[in-house]
Design a protein around this motif. Structure first.
Motif, PDB file in Angstrom:
ATOM      1  N   LEU A 125      65.342  11.479  -1.575  1.00 42.36           N
ATOM      2  CA  LEU A 125      66.297  10.479  -2.360  1.00 42.36           C
ATOM      3  C   LEU A 125      67.360  11.563  -3.267  1.00 42.36           C
ATOM      4  N   ALA A 126      66.428  12.277  -3.884  1.00 40.30           N
ATOM      5  CA  ALA A 126      67.187  13.324  -4.766  1.00 40.30           C
ATOM      6  C   ALA A 126      68.301  14.109  -3.764  1.00 40.30           C
ATOM      7  N   ASP A 127      67.726  14.669  -2.696  1.00 39.34           N
ATOM      8  CA  ASP A 127      68.562  15.418  -1.873  1.00 39.34           C
ATOM      9  C   ASP A 127      69.684  14.732  -1.470  1.00 39.34           C
ATOM     10  N   LEU A 128      69.614  13.360  -1.275  1.00 33.29           N
ATOM     11  CA  LEU A 128      70.862  12.505  -0.557  1.00 33.29           C
ATOM     12  C   LEU A 128      71.583  12.279  -1.969  1.00 33.29           C
ATOM     13  N   MET A 149      69.026  25.956   0.037  1.00 36.30           N
ATOM     14  CA  MET A 149      70.082  26.311   0.027  1.00 36.30           C
ATOM     15  C   MET A 149      71.007  25.260  -0.807  1.00 36.30           C
ATOM     16  N   CYS A 150      71.905  25.833  -1.711  1.00 37.18           N
ATOM     17  CA  CYS A 150      72.818  24.836  -2.378  1.00 37.18           C
ATOM     18  C   CYS A 150      73.974  24.226  -1.638  1.00 37.18           C
ATOM     19  N   GLY A 151      74.195  23.188  -1.837  1.00 41.50           N
ATOM     20  CA  GLY A 151      75.319  22.138  -1.291  1.00 41.50           C
ATOM     21  C   GLY A 151      76.494  21.931  -2.026  1.00 41.50           C
ATOM     22  N   ALA A 152      77.435  21.477  -1.731  1.00 43.99           N
ATOM     23  CA  ALA A 152      78.584  21.056  -2.588  1.00 43.99           C
ATOM     24  C   ALA A 152      78.510  19.783  -2.915  1.00 43.99           C
ATOM     25  N   GLY A 153      78.977  19.401  -4.277  1.00 39.01           N
ATOM     26  CA  GLY A 153      78.833  18.191  -4.847  1.00 39.01           C
ATOM     27  C   GLY A 153      80.004  17.794  -5.805  1.00 39.01           C
ATOM     28  N   ARG A 154      79.638  16.731  -6.562  1.00 40.00           N
ATOM     29  CA  ARG A 154      80.554  16.308  -7.848  1.00 40.00           C
ATOM     30  C   ARG A 154      80.004  16.057  -9.136  1.00 40.00           C
ATOM     31  N   LEU A 155      80.739  16.437 -10.015  1.00 45.97           N
ATOM     32  CA  LEU A 155      80.117  16.452 -11.418  1.00 45.97           C
ATOM     33  C   LEU A 155      81.216  16.189 -12.370  1.00 45.97           C
ATOM     34  N   ALA A 156      81.389  14.852 -12.847  1.00 42.50           N
ATOM     35  CA  ALA A 156      82.650  14.624 -13.787  1.00 42.50           C
ATOM     36  C   ALA A 156      82.566  15.190 -15.151  1.00 42.50           C
ATOM     37  N   TYR A 174      74.758  13.729  -9.493  1.00 43.29           N
ATOM     38  CA  TYR A 174      73.937  14.662 -10.130  1.00 43.29           C
ATOM     39  C   TYR A 174      73.133  14.081 -11.130  1.00 43.29           C
ATOM     40  N   ARG A 175      73.221  13.362 -12.119  1.00 48.65           N
ATOM     41  CA  ARG A 175      72.314  12.774 -12.706  1.00 48.65           C
ATOM     42  C   ARG A 175      71.243  11.851 -12.063  1.00 48.65           C
ATOM     43  N   GLU A 176      71.523  10.972 -10.971  1.00 51.43           N
ATOM     44  CA  GLU A 176      70.455  10.386 -10.186  1.00 51.43           C
ATOM     45  C   GLU A 176      69.937  11.495  -9.510  1.00 51.43           C
ATOM     46  N   ALA A 177      70.544  12.497  -9.042  1.00 52.99           N
ATOM     47  CA  ALA A 177      69.574  13.429  -8.389  1.00 52.99           C
ATOM     48  C   ALA A 177      68.404  14.194  -9.248  1.00 52.99           C
ATOM     49  N   VAL A 178      68.967  14.556 -10.469  1.00 48.62           N
ATOM     50  CA  VAL A 178      67.840  15.342 -11.434  1.00 48.62           C
ATOM     51  C   VAL A 178      66.796  14.164 -11.955  1.00 48.62           C
ATOM     52  N   ARG A 179      67.295  13.153 -11.895  1.00 49.40           N
ATOM     53  CA  ARG A 179      66.054  12.021 -12.017  1.00 49.40           C
ATOM     54  C   ARG A 179      65.185  11.837 -11.192  1.00 49.40           C
ATOM     55  N   HIS A 180      65.665  11.851  -9.838  1.00 47.77           N
ATOM     56  CA  HIS A 180      64.700  12.032  -8.674  1.00 47.77           C
ATOM     57  C   HIS A 180      64.150  13.380  -8.408  1.00 47.77           C
ATOM     58  N   TYR A 181      64.681  14.362  -8.623  1.00 51.10           N
ATOM     59  CA  TYR A 181      64.043  15.769  -8.460  1.00 51.10           C
ATOM     60  C   TYR A 181      62.832  15.786  -9.413  1.00 51.10           C
ATOM     61  N   THR A 182      63.107  15.395 -10.821  1.00 55.23           N
ATOM     62  CA  THR A 182      61.958  15.474 -11.781  1.00 55.23           C
ATOM     63  C   THR A 182      60.816  14.707 -11.555  1.00 55.23           C
ATOM     64  N   GLY A 183      61.158  13.417 -11.103  1.00 56.80           N
ATOM     65  CA  GLY A 183      60.061  12.645 -10.866  1.00 56.80           C
ATOM     66  C   GLY A 183      59.156  13.268  -9.301  1.00 56.80           C
ATOM     67  N   ALA A 184      59.930  13.868  -8.472  1.00 57.31           N
ATOM     68  CA  ALA A 184      59.295  14.326  -7.187  1.00 57.31           C
ATOM     69  C   ALA A 184      58.449  15.714  -7.769  1.00 57.31           C
ATOM     70  N   LEU A 185      58.997  16.348  -8.609  1.00 55.28           N
ATOM     71  CA  LEU A 185      58.219  17.699  -9.328  1.00 55.28           C
ATOM     72  C   LEU A 185      56.854  17.183 -10.043  1.00 55.28           C
ATOM     73  N   VAL A 186      56.950  16.186 -10.856  1.00 56.80           N
ATOM     74  CA  VAL A 186      55.737  15.638 -11.520  1.00 56.80           C
ATOM     75  C   VAL A 186      54.726  15.319 -10.409  1.00 56.80           C
ATOM     76  N   LEU A 187      55.165  14.545  -9.446  1.00 54.80           N
ATOM     77  CA  LEU A 187      54.085  14.121  -8.546  1.00 54.80           C
ATOM     78  C   LEU A 187      53.661  15.220  -7.522  1.00 54.80           C
ATOM     79  N   PHE A 204      72.236  14.127  -4.373  1.00 51.13           N
ATOM     80  CA  PHE A 204      72.859  15.616  -4.691  1.00 51.13           C
ATOM     81  C   PHE A 204      73.765  15.929  -3.812  1.00 51.13           C
ATOM     82  N   ARG A 205      73.821  15.372  -2.301  1.00 50.44           N
ATOM     83  CA  ARG A 205      74.803  15.925  -1.353  1.00 50.44           C
ATOM     84  C   ARG A 205      76.062  14.573  -1.764  1.00 50.44           C
ATOM     85  N   GLN A 206      75.648  13.829  -2.430  1.00 52.53           N
ATOM     86  CA  GLN A 206      76.636  12.658  -2.550  1.00 52.53           C
ATOM     87  C   GLN A 206      77.564  12.958  -3.704  1.00 52.53           C
ATOM     88  N   GLY A 207      76.983  13.949  -4.653  1.00 53.88           N
ATOM     89  CA  GLY A 207      77.629  14.221  -5.842  1.00 53.88           C
ATOM     90  C   GLY A 207      77.257  13.707  -6.985  1.00 53.88           C
TER      91      GLY A 207
END
Length: 1016
Positions: free
Chosen positions: A737-740, A1-8, A747-760, A742-745
């Motif tokens: 780490l990606a979820d963290l 489920m999606c949560g709120a965050g920040r994206l400049a 987004y770029r860091e979240a995408v990087r961690h999610y992508t790494g997790a997906l590859v693994l 994301f919850r902190q807003g």
């Protein structure tokens, strides 16, 4: 489920071919897509041409600006190459031999035509000019709104990503232009009584100009207007001190006027702000405290100064050797004076000399801020921000802060409050010289008790009759214990447990045990303590000694009775723990929970090494680890059953009873211990415990937003997984780490961690893990308005969950697809997805997921014209959110109910729900939620005919949502503002934005708004 965050993001005003941002990092968009400008030199050329204001700049001037006095021989050729590439980037369809419409050459130089592109700078200046006109017409509120809108176009320092131009005269002039704009905005906001709303900006401006009297005076007026008079008084004193010390001048007219306004309300700042809950964190008062009259008197002298109306925070440091009774003195004195500190007593054990790592300042600040009722969602994730918030909240308080067992001054410094009504008491083995020299601390060096005090302590435990009867022997015991309070208490407890033994007999035993010490290092308090430990330990039954030894394996700060029984294999361990507490070998600090003095923990560890085999110790650690793992697994199935987790791989066995009976409360109580176990396992093994615990806690962290503990657990998991080279575990840790992020807003860091997790996860062949990662990655795209990208990831996640046979994954993906279809305007498809998600959530017993999808379904049915049905769905969702304690979901649902009540003619109920939703959203600290709540309240005002209130709330929502980058509610607010003000330009802007993002329903509303305004 999606949560709120920040994206400049940069917000366009209307669709144009080329848009350029210079107020911040240099950024360029072509037909809505951002352009990569290339190397810094090329970016600098474009920046210089923009700053020229449409006028031609000669090649020589450009070369001088780029290279200064030492240009390379090829400078002109390089410049021409940069311009050629810029023309290709900005006009990709231009024929090769035709003239450039955007970057023409003429008059011996290059120019950027301002009329051929959309620029932020002229738009800001246009808003500022319009604000001037409003100010002249006496429309201060309108001027403030226009100036605020102008400032929002500034995304940072001009051309911030081109350091070589930072000192260019035109860049410097722009910085000054923004300062002037901010000053005007601040004055206008203060004039309309909106000090709270401008305080953050004025703090930033004042910090940037510490000797600028108007900026400092403006901030003083803002603090005054926001009801923070004590802070305003303190700031005036600080500014005056700087002016006198650095410039040799007294404050000028503006500062004096601001100060005089403060004094008009009385000479002293107001009392503390009312608080719903006063922190009272002191440990229990040590029984039988004896002596230390001189030290207590010195501490008493600090109190009157600490509660005065001015000055700085009072600070005392109690230093001395281990076992001297520093903590006992601090806690005893704190209880004695606690009534003098009505705004609370804070306590933290900094673990300066414990076996594990010392407490971090951020860890302690998190606990203090939680005690100050800062919601978990708003707790800062870095020390500097947390310390600043702590100082702010403590400014007007009269509070006592006890920092026990500190390791050094660096650990303490972020924990010092700023308020003159506070007193800080530090205990440490270190002499704290820096604290005395730089912070003015009063130091008390705590030595041994004097002989009379030592005898008095023995008498308190044993009874005065024993001491009178064998005074000489008692005096000998006191000397053999080096007059050290800890050793004396243990010796007295040992005697009390053996009433048939005389004081003289015990003195003989103690003397024999300490004979070698007496011959080598007489009076060494460490050896005296150890001797007392030995005698007390030896007097225990064998089983009690074994429990004592095994307790040294506990990695956290404390342990409960049930965990002790698991660790030791002893049934009904409470009696043994009581016996250890009676012998002063452990301390019961809360009902059913115990912890060690650090010296005793080390002593127990030494005894463990000498008496237990490595296999026996390893078996005890494994039992405790597995018990904690089963507890988290049990709690997770109740609190967040829908969240993907690595399957637990531990043998069946007992789990904590509370993890089933009151799962959320058990997780909160044991959280620090759970993280400590994860870190311990990452260091010492078995390493799978680290990643299994961290992964099982991810759902709790997502819901509670305990960011400090989340990061610590995830990093421990990643370290352990990398050491073992376990693909599945590495994917899990990166996912956390990606979820963290994301919850902190982030987004770029979240995408990087999610992508790494997906590859693994793909390399490990884990379908369920891939689905979970894809779902949350889709949330990032959904949040930032990239609906097709989000839908693709949600659909893939649904497919993988079905292949893996995981209904929880299906439920999450279906709910997320419902969100995308809602925003695209396909209401029937959205409703169908929500209904399917609801079935799965109900099947697995997830009240959290059920509440969210009920609320989403209610929103869709309302949009389909089924207001009565929507009201029923939303009311059920609201009850479930309240039952689960999901405050963000409760706030969102209140806003949606308000909109439904409006359509049902219940305007009073609608306003009440909308206001409650806004209040709750602000408390949770999620910007998107607050923005949506503002839009909901504005919409109710608009339909109730409260036009001015509606406009004000819509503008507040836009301000917030533009900063967060949450595009859907931003466009929603823009449509509302356009219809409320009859502004066709805003309506067209909303239409363009909705079309770009694919927001089908909003596009229809925006088009209708344009048509309606034009007809009017």
């Amino acid at each position: 489920m999606c949560g709120a965050g920040r994206l400049a993001t940069f917000l366009p005003v209307a669709p144009t071919a080329v848009r350029i941002q210079v107020l911040g990092s240099l950024r360029v968009w072509l037909d809505g897509a951002e352009v990569d400008l290339g190397p810094p030199g090329r970016r600098a050329v474009l920046g210089l041409l923009v700053l020229a204001g449409g006028e031609a700049t000669s090649k020589q001037d450009l070369v001088d600006a780029l290279w200064g006095d030492r240009p390379p021989r090829s400078a002109v050729n390089v410049l021409q190459t940069h311009v050629k590439h810029l023309r290709r980037l900005l006009e990709p369809g231009r024929p090769s031999r035709s003239g450039s419409e955007i970057l023409p050459y003429g008059g011996g130089g290059y120019a950027l035509r301002w009329d051929a592109v959309e620029l932020d700078l002229p738009h800001v200046r246009s808003l500022a000019a319009e604000a001037n006109d409003a100010q002249r017409d006496g429309e201060t509120a309108r001027a403030a709104t226009l100036l605020g809108e102008a400032l929002r176009w500034w995304r940072g320092k001009p051309l911030a990503d081109i350091p070589s131009l930072a000192t260019h005269p035109k860049v410097v002039a722009l910085v000054a232009e923004r300062r002037a704009l901010l000053a005007r905005y601040g004055d206008a906001m203060l004039a309309i009584g909106a000090a709270d709303e401008v305080l953050t900006e004025l703090v930033e401006a004042a910090a940037d100009q510490p000797l600028d009297e108007p900026a400092q005076a403006r901030l003083i007026r803002a603090y005054h207007g926001a009801g923070q008079r004590a802070t305003a008084f303190q700031l005036y004193q600080e500014v005056r001190g700087r002016l006198v010390e650095e410039l040799g001048v007294e404050p000028g007219a503006e500062l004096l006027a601001a100060h005089a306004a403060l004094l008009d309300e009385g000479e002293s700042p107001p009392g503390p702000r009312p608080a719903a809950r006063v922190p009272r964190q002191l440990p229990a008062e040590p029984p039988g405290f004896t002596g230390r009259a001189t030290e207590l008197s010195i501490l008493d002298e600090l109190v009157p100064r600490s509660v005065g109306s001015g000055g700085t925070v009072a600070l005392a440091a109690v230093t001395g050797p281990a076992g001297a009774g520093k903590t006992a003195l601090a806690v005893h004195w704190a209880h004695r004076v606690k009534d003098r500190f009505p705004d609370g007593q804070f306590y933290a054990n900094l673990r300066g000399h414990s076996p594990g790592p010392p407490a971090t300042a951020l860890e302690v600040l998190t606990r203090f801020l939680a005690a100050l009722e800062v919601p978990a969602e708003r707790l800062p994730a870095d020390t500097e921000t947390a310390s600043a918030l702590y100082r702010t909240l403590m400014t007007d308080r009269k509070a006592l802060v006890v920092l026990d067992n500190a390791v050094d001054v660096d650990q303490i410094r972020p924990l010092l409050p700023a308020g003159p009504g506070c007193l800080v008491l530090v205990t440490a083995r270190d002499r704290m010289t820096t604290l005395v020299a730089l912070h003015g601390a009063r130091r008390l060096i705590l030595g041994m008790l004097d002989p009379g005090e030592a005898l008095e302590l023995l008498a308190r435990v044993l009874g005065s009759g024993w001491i009178r009867a064998e005074r000489e022997a008692a005096a000998e015991i006191a000397g053999l214990c080096a007059y050290l309070p800890l050793a004396l208490r243990i010796a007295a407890a040992n005697l009390a447990d053996n009433p048939g033994k005389s004081v003289g007999d015990y003195a003989v035993e103690l003397r024999k045990g300490n004979l070698l010490a007496a011959l080598t290092v007489p009076g060494d308090e460490q050896i005296a303590v150890r001797t007392a430990f030995d005698l007390s330990y030896a007097a225990l039954p064998a089983q009690t000694r074994r429990v004592f030894r095994l307790l040294s394996l506990v990695p956290g700060n404390d342990i409960g009775v049930e965990a002790v029984e698991v660790l030791t294999g002893v049934e009904r361990a409470e009696g043994i723990l009581d016996a250890l507490a009676g012998a002063h070998l452990v301390e019961q600090h809360a009902p059913g929970r115990y912890h060690f003095h650090d010296l005793l923990r080390r002593y127990a560890a030494d005894r463990l090494t000498s008496r237990e085999s490595a296999a026996e110790s390893g078996s005890a650690r494994r039992r405790l680890h597995e018990w904690y793992l089963r507890g988290v697994d049990s709690a997770a199935k109740i609190v967040y059953p829908h969240m993907f987790r690595i399957p637990l791989s531990v043998p069946d066995g007992p789990a904590p009873a509370a993890s089933k009976e009151n799962a959320a409360e058990w997780l909160e109580t044991e959280l620090c211990n759970l993280v400590a176990v994860a870190e311990d396992a990452a260091r010492l093994g078995p390493r799978p415990v680290a990643w299994l615990l961290a992964d099982a806690l991810r759902g709790y962290f997502w819901m509670s937003l305990r960011q400090v503990e989340w990061r610590a657990a995830a990093r421990a998991a990643l370290s352990a997984a990398e050491d073992e080279d376990d693909l599945r575990a590495r994917a899990s840790a990166l996912f956390s780490l990606a979820d963290l992020s994301f919850r902190q807003g982030r987004y770029r860091e979240a995408v990087r961690h999610y992508t790494g997790a997906l590859v693994l996860a793909r390399r490990a062949g884990r379908l369920e893990a891939q689905a979970a990662v894809l779902g949350n990655l889709g949330c990032v795209y959904w949040q930032s308005g990239r609906l097709p990208a989000a839908a693709a990831r949600f659909s893939r996640a649904l497919e993988l969950s079905r292949r893996a046979g995981k209904p929880a994954g299906e439920a999450v993906a279906l709910g997320n697809l419902g969100l995308v279809h809602w925003e695209m305007g396909d209401l029937l498809a959205a409703a169908e997805h929500y209904v399917q998600a609801l079935r799965r959530y109900r099947g697995m017993g997830s009240r959290y997921g059920e509440a969210i999808n009920l609320a989403n379904l209610g929103q869709v049915q309302h949009a389909r014209g089924r207001a009565t049905e929507a009201a029923g769905l939303l009311a059920k969702a609201l009850a479930l959110h309240r039952e689960a304690g999901n405050r963000a979901g409760e706030a969102e649902t209140l806003g949606r109910l308000a909109s439904v009540y409006c359509d049902l003619g219940r305007v009073t109920d609608a306003l009440g729900h909308a206001r409650d939703g806004l209040r709750l959203a602000r408390e949770t600290g999620e910007p998107r939620g607050e923005g949506e709540a503002l839009v909901a309240l504005a919409s109710v005002h608009q339909r109730a005919g409260h036009r001015q209130d509606a406009v004000r709330r819509y503008r507040q929502a836009l301000d917030l949502l533009r900063e967060t980058g949450d595009r859907y509610p931003e466009v929603d607010a823009l449509i509302g503002l356009a219809t409320a003000t009859g502004d066709v330009g805003r309506a067209r802007q909303a239409l363009a934005l909705a079309g770009q993002a694919g927001y089908g329903a909003l596009r229809k509303r925006a088009a209708a708004a344009v048509e309606s305004i034009l007809r009017a």
